[in-house]
Design an enzyme around this catalytic site. Structure first.
Site: not given
Ligand code: ZN
Length: 288
Positions: A80, A215-216, A239
């Site tokens: 990542d 992402h996120g 995450n």
């Molecule tokens: Zn990311």
């Protein structure tokens, strides 16, 4: 066995997404693997620079490969957000399946230059390694947020421009692209992140030739995920929500069994709570 490129292309064609989940240790690895295995879907393990330094770069590569070999299972490893060519080279040499060079904070020209260098190294490494590029800043840390991270702008004009995205992909030769479409790293304390610009996801996807990566994902609604995936997001990163599940599982375990000292017994409920979060997300992503 099909490789990561095959699965990403399949996800893009079917308008579903592969889940990408970050880990810091073998607890996380087992939580993610068991979740994927219970649903029978491919999965990507992600490690940021900090996460991979904690677990060990060659060590995490060996652990993921051991699951792939023992269970004949499509589990892949991604480096990542990686912020230098040297660290990109390190993970390619260590056997990772894919790597993200994150030059989103650099000038367009500098981002193109280093991303291209990473793509060339990956192409010449003797095996298939995918490179993802980043365009548009969405913050850096996977944590609980009280406000939008510094430097992140959610105005229409600050999101990734489809024409610039195409130029970036053409100039660098990246295999995948992570655009800024209203997404942020981390997750708002309220648990509800700003809505994604789904129209823009569709415009970028139809303008560039490569699969897109969201992402996120922690804090985004199930509906936003479904729409973003239907419009071209072929991988979704989670995450923060797994980190929270781990911490809550550990706290509960310590409170309920204050005399327990065996680490594997203390950690087991945390592994199970991570597994549950991953399963919920994988069902939404629709790989099954
Ligand atoms: Zn990311």
């Amino acid at each position: 066995m099909k490789n990561l490129r095959d699965f990403v292309e399949e996800a893009q064609a079917k308008k579903i997404a592969i889940g990408h989940f970050n880990i810091s240790n073998s607890d996380g690895l087992w939580g993610v693997f068991r979740a994927a295995q219970s649903l029978g879907v491919p999965v990507i393990i992600g490690v940021s620079e900090g996460e991979r330094d904690f677990i060990g770069v060659p060590q995490v590569a060996t652990l993921v490969k051991s699951l792939r070999d023992e269970f004949n299972y499509p589990i892949f490893l991604n480096a990542d957000h990686t912020y230098s060519f040297d660290r990109v080279k390190e993970v390619i040499d260590a056997g990772f399946d894919s790597v993200i060079f994150d030059g989103a904070n650099l000038s367009f020209e500098e981002n193109v230059k280093i991303t291209k260098q990473c793509v060339e190294y990956a192409k010449n490494c003797g095996r298939e390694v995918l490179v993802e590029g980043e365009l548009g800043y969405i913050g850096q840390s996977s944590k609980i947020l009280d406000g939008i991270p510094d430097g992140v702008k959610l105005d229409q004009k600050d999101l990734t421009d489809p024409k610039v995205a195409k130029d970036f992909v053409d100039k660098t030769g990246v295999d995948m692209l992570a655009p800024a479409v209203g997404n942020i790293h981390g997750m708002m304390r309220s648990g509800v992140d700003p809505k994604l610009d789904i129209t823009l996801v569709g415009e970028i996807s139809s303008t560039v030739s490569v699969p897109l990566v969201l992402h996120g994902g922690s804090g985004n609604s199930d509906d936003d995920f479904r729409s973003a995936i239907a419009n071209g997001m072929a991988i979704v990163h989670i995450n923060t929500e797994i980190r929270i599940a781990y911490k809550q599982g550990l706290i509960k375990s310590l409170q309920e069994n204050p005399d327990e000292v065996a680490p594997y017994k203390i950690a087991k409920p945390a592994v199970i709570s991570m597994q549950k979060v991953v399963e919920e997300k994988l069902k939404i992503f629709g790989m099954k």
